[in-house]
Design an enzyme around this catalytic site. Structure first.
Site, PDB file in Angstrom:
ATOM      1  N   MET A 213       0.831  -1.161  -0.009  1.00  0.00           N
ATOM      2  CA  MET A 213       0.110   0.060   0.019  1.00  0.00           C
ATOM      3  C   MET A 213       0.716   1.229   0.034  1.00  0.00           C
ATOM      4  O   MET A 213       0.243   2.287  -0.138  1.00  0.00           O
ATOM      5  CB  MET A 213      -1.133   0.116   1.086  1.00  0.00           C
ATOM      6  CG  MET A 213      -1.917  -1.056   1.159  1.00  0.00           C
ATOM      7  SD  MET A 213      -3.033  -0.979  -0.012  1.00  0.00           S
ATOM      8  CE  MET A 213      -3.891   0.662   0.172  1.00  0.00           C
ATOM      9  N   ASP A 214       2.018   1.126  -0.105  1.00  0.00           N
ATOM     10  CA  ASP A 214       2.880   2.425  -0.194  1.00  0.00           C
ATOM     11  C   ASP A 214       4.379   1.997  -0.935  1.00  0.00           C
ATOM     12  O   ASP A 214       5.298   2.437  -0.446  1.00  0.00           O
ATOM     13  CB  ASP A 214       3.296   2.946   1.166  1.00  0.00           C
ATOM     14  CG  ASP A 214       3.743   4.453   1.190  1.00  0.00           C
ATOM     15  OD1 ASP A 214       3.694   5.065   0.549  1.00  0.00           O
ATOM     16  OD2 ASP A 214       4.531   4.712   2.484  1.00  0.00           O
ATOM     17  N   LEU A 215       4.037   1.709  -1.990  1.00  0.00           N
ATOM     18  CA  LEU A 215       5.196   1.245  -2.881  1.00  0.00           C
ATOM     19  C   LEU A 215       5.683   2.451  -3.528  1.00  0.00           C
ATOM     20  O   LEU A 215       4.673   3.274  -4.410  1.00  0.00           O
ATOM     21  CB  LEU A 215       4.706   0.234  -3.926  1.00  0.00           C
ATOM     22  CG  LEU A 215       4.560  -1.283  -3.512  1.00  0.00           C
ATOM     23  CD1 LEU A 215       3.958  -2.223  -4.239  1.00  0.00           C
ATOM     24  CD2 LEU A 215       5.945  -1.908  -3.003  1.00  0.00           C
TER      25      LEU A 215
END
Length: 276
Positions: free
Chosen positions: A133-135
């Site tokens: 969710m935070d690539l």
């Protein structure tokens, strides 16, 4: 230079809204490590850090690939503050520093090697039931000489075992990298497809050092021909950056894409030819 328990701090690597990162040397082995110090100023942040600790431990047991090796995580309480400490393997830099701050893009073979590793890491996460969710480039660590990469920072992850359905809601990650459905959806969305969109943004940045959109809704508006992209690369980017998540490919499908398989087959045939 200070000493942090079993580590001798040699320099500060960075500082931001989420804390400070130090480089240190393990006093027992002499190995270099990175130490992230996070300020946990609220109960929400403390809970989030504890959840990240559980996810990291789960990933260790799952033997997830291309994931940053975390040596230890713990919460430290003092009379004035509460903080989180994360000790991890040290890398040369992250992709943000390399691709954006230093404005260095990668040649095709290097971009393929790096992106393939990231995709394998994300696939490994998904198999373990974890969605990142935070690539983003800041969360992809790079060893410049070997071009080996590792995914880090699991603070925004969703562990699907804690979800009642395969969908999530709310804002997670970094707004500059949000998939369109995070911005536009009033309801739930598929987190796995959010990771796919982020992979598309990352792939675009590897080649250009810039974002594939210039609007607030993250609808892509670049010209692949003008940028000199091959038809295979343009097709993979289009498939990952679909605004409609139902039309967007998964990370497993991305790994089967011709653009990612080209050099693998080339090396294979060269190796077989030499062996003959």
């Amino acid at each position: 230079i200070t000493t942090h328990q079993n580590y001798k701090v040699t320099q500060q690597l960075g500082e931001g809204g989420q804390g400070t990162v130090l480089q240190a040397k393990a006093e027992s082995s002499g190995d270099l490590v990175a130490i992230k110090l996070s300020e946990l100023t609220t109960e929400v942040l403390i809970h989030s850090f504890m959840e990240e600790m559980r996810i990291v431990e789960h990933l260790k047991k799952s033997k997830a690939k291309n994931i940053c090796e975390v040596h230890e995580m713990k919460i430290r309480h003092t009379s004035t503050a509460t903080g989180g400490i994360t000790v991890m393997k040290s890398y040369d830099c992250d992709l943000f520093t390399h691709a954006i701050e230093n404005r260095k893009t990668f040649r095709k073979a290097s971009a393929q090697k790096i992106f393939r590793q990231v995709c394998k890491g994300v696939k490994s996460l998904h198999r373990a039931g974890v969605v990142h969710m935070d690539l983003k480039p800041e969360n992809i660590l790079l060893d410049i000489d070997t071009q080996k990469v590792a995914i880090c920072d699991f603070g925004s992850c969703v562990w699907m075992k804690n979800q009642r359905t395969n969908e999530v809601s709310g804002l997670r990650g970094t707004k500059e990298y949000y998939a369109p459905e995070i911005i536009e959806s009033e309801y739930c969305y598929d987190p796995f497809k959010v990771d796919s969109f982020s992979l598309g943004v990352l792939l675009f940045i590897l080649h250009t050092g810039a974002f594939p959109y210039s609007n607030n809704y993250h609808r892509c508006n670049y010209d692949a021909k003008e940028l000199g992209f091959s038809s295979e690369l343009a097709n993979l980017l289009e498939a990952l950056l679909q605004a409609d998540p139902s039309e967007r490919i998964s990370v497993s499908e991305a790994l089967k894409h011709p653009w990612l398989r080209q050099n693998r087959f080339k090396r294979y045939f060269v190796r077989v030819k030499k062996a003959m």
